[in-house]
Design a protein around this motif. Sequence first.
Motif, mmCIF file in Angstrom:
data_model
loop_
_atom_site.group_PDB
_atom_site.id
_atom_site.type_symbol
_atom_site.label_atom_id
_atom_site.label_comp_id
_atom_site.label_asym_id
_atom_site.label_seq_id
_atom_site.Cartn_x
_atom_site.Cartn_y
_atom_site.Cartn_z
ATOM 1 N N GLN A 477 0.811 -1.224 0.000
ATOM 2 C CA GLN A 477 0.000 0.000 0.000
ATOM 3 C C GLN A 477 0.845 1.274 0.000
ATOM 4 O O GLN A 477 0.304 2.363 0.170
ATOM 5 C CB GLN A 477 -0.920 0.001 1.235
ATOM 6 N N GLY A 478 2.128 1.158 -0.218
ATOM 7 C CA GLY A 478 3.018 2.315 -0.126
ATOM 8 C C GLY A 478 2.691 3.442 -1.091
ATOM 9 O O GLY A 478 2.986 4.606 -0.816
ATOM 10 N N ALA A 485 0.880 8.580 2.965
ATOM 11 C CA ALA A 485 1.602 9.206 4.073
ATOM 12 C C ALA A 485 1.413 8.420 5.368
ATOM 13 O O ALA A 485 2.366 8.229 6.146
ATOM 14 C CB ALA A 485 1.129 10.644 4.258
ATOM 15 N N GLN A 486 0.206 7.961 5.596
ATOM 16 C CA GLN A 486 -0.054 7.178 6.808
ATOM 17 C C GLN A 486 0.619 5.808 6.731
ATOM 18 O O GLN A 486 1.115 5.295 7.736
ATOM 19 C CB GLN A 486 -1.569 7.029 7.009
ATOM 20 N N VAL A 487 0.647 5.225 5.549
ATOM 21 C CA VAL A 487 1.339 3.946 5.382
ATOM 22 C C VAL A 487 2.827 4.116 5.680
ATOM 23 O O VAL A 487 3.446 3.277 6.345
ATOM 24 C CB VAL A 487 1.122 3.389 3.962
ATOM 25 N N TRP A 535 -6.244 0.089 11.602
ATOM 26 C CA TRP A 535 -6.968 1.248 11.083
ATOM 27 C C TRP A 535 -6.672 1.446 9.591
ATOM 28 O O TRP A 535 -7.572 1.774 8.809
ATOM 29 C CB TRP A 535 -6.633 2.514 11.878
ATOM 30 N N LEU A 536 -5.438 1.228 9.192
ATOM 31 C CA LEU A 536 -5.139 1.364 7.766
ATOM 32 C C LEU A 536 -5.780 0.253 6.949
ATOM 33 O O LEU A 536 -6.217 0.490 5.818
ATOM 34 C CB LEU A 536 -3.636 1.396 7.539
ATOM 35 N N ARG A 537 -5.846 -0.945 7.489
ATOM 36 C CA ARG A 537 -6.549 -2.011 6.776
ATOM 37 C C ARG A 537 -8.009 -1.632 6.563
ATOM 38 O O ARG A 537 -8.567 -1.831 5.480
ATOM 39 C CB ARG A 537 -6.455 -3.334 7.543
ATOM 40 N N ALA A 564 -7.946 9.052 10.128
ATOM 41 C CA ALA A 564 -7.112 10.260 10.100
ATOM 42 C C ALA A 564 -6.942 10.834 11.503
ATOM 43 O O ALA A 564 -5.844 11.259 11.891
ATOM 44 C CB ALA A 564 -7.738 11.299 9.169
ATOM 45 N N PHE A 565 -8.020 10.850 12.279
ATOM 46 C CA PHE A 565 -7.937 11.328 13.660
ATOM 47 C C PHE A 565 -6.981 10.458 14.470
ATOM 48 O O PHE A 565 -6.152 10.965 15.230
ATOM 49 C CB PHE A 565 -9.326 11.335 14.303
#
Length: 598
Positions: A477-478, A485-487, A535-537, A564-565
């Motif tokens: 997911q990069g 950015a979160q990854v 959370w990213l999943r 995001a929070f």
Amino acid sequence: MPDYKAPLRDTRFLISDVFDFPGSYAAIGAHDATPDMVEAILEEGAKFCEQVLAPLNRSGDEEGCQFDNGVVTTPKGFKEAFAQYVEGGWNGLAADPTYGGQGLPHSLGLLISEMVGASNTSWGMYPGLTHGAMSAIHAHGSEAQKQTYLTALTEGRWTGTMCLTEPQCGTDLGIIKTRAVPQADGSYAISGTKIFISAGEHDLSENIVHLVLAKLPDAPAGTKGISLFIVPKFLPTATGEVGARNSLSCGSIEHKMGIKASATCVMNFDEATGFLIGEPNKGLNCMFTMMNHARLGTGMQGLCLGEVSYQGALRYANDRLQMRALTGAKAPDKVADPIIVHPDVRRMLLTMKALNEGNRALAYFTAQLIDQAHGAAEAEQRAEAEGLLALLTPICKAFMTESGLEVTNLGMQVYGGHGYIREWGMEQLVRDCRIALIYEGTNGIQALDLLGRKVLGSQGKLLRGFTKIVHKFCEAQGAHPQLAAQVAELATLNRQWGELTQRIGMAAMNNPDEVGAASVDYLMFSGYVILAYFWLRMAVVAQAQLDAGSGDAAFYQAKLATCAFYFKRVLPRTAAHLAAADAGSDCMMALPAAHFGV
């Protein structure tokens, strides 16, 4: 008390879209667990919990359990609810069909346990301890013991307990004093006192099966000399019915801060007849089967109480009118705006939502691992699942209860002064949640277990089993258009996790206190990183659904906003835990005990 509604929308999202429970069930041969069957079970389970258990929650807290000369009476309605639970087949949902169970996946039983715990934590203790006893007997009992005890436990005619703690020992079980003397007929005479025994005595079932740790006369010192015994309240007859009363009794029940409708008993065994389960002096290994089951259940209590607290706080925040929004009136037709418009209230609600939903994802992932550990076709798959379970169990227990207490505290805070008043029910959730950080092994013990036994004890192997999963996810997911950015942040934390482990391990080679000094911060760091991964999943799935224009757009947008929070407002806590874990033991151990003051 806030009305409880089972969060079925979130449950369906996780089991269908994120973790693919249907595919997992097919892979382990659980063909009866069809999507229609699962949906029906979830719907009926929600109905039972919302309509039968939840209305008994506050009254159970007010009434508590009653003790009279060794007899314990549960609050009004508890016995009838248990009979309805048993009649509905819920007790044997995931139990072995050989002994009367339905043989459905363990994860499905956990989904129901979540609803039970959220609707009435005290009531849920009674079947919860029974399921733990069933797991230990199933794993370590003889076939005769299984036939005698598992059938009755599965049917719900009998319930179970785990009897470990004594007045002089809790965590240090090696110094237990309860003794087991061999008898001519192959049984054992069990004598001793056990304390803090949940569901040790009650009026819900016709018999109670105690699993008791005790020492044989020739037992080695310490934990290597502990054996496990089945000690029923009533001795079973040859046909498996209730027979003569055994020589054990409830000496008293504890008066507690919370979970008041759960009977916490002092149990006295006076040469009670017991039966060895497993091998002599191998009792702790047998009991760990039950303890691990209980630790996952305790972790779930943090999620359960956090969920009902959030539901109450959200409703209150939408109804309570106080002041105007800083950016101008949002409800000009009313005397003031609802408090949900205020940033600090949103901070509290979003923190609650982010922790609850992240913890639910962790719990469901862990439940899926239990299915795989029991039912995967290949030995390698089972071993991999067992390794991940070993790593995640102390994190589930400790992190989910620590964050669950934070959530229930925030829920009470949202109510302001009303949160401190009993009639609203929010303070009960805080009281009920507080014990979860203590029992089934304090969170400090869980942290030592994680860092000392599971991570460093396996020379990092168990940790690498999970960080490798995170690494592969980040690689895949990069380049995500919205979440890159979160990854990248998760990838950095995942690397820091391994580096921190190496630093602590190296320091511990010179000073073992380094493990104890770092362990709690290490566990909390681990928990926040794990939730970031989940959370990213969830966010990846939610974004894909939005891009495809399918499903409930508002639900998926809420997932992305909460993710995001979490990354901006909750995940930065990892920096503090990282720094504290790196700080070493000197600042803790330098002060002599005599200088702490009085």
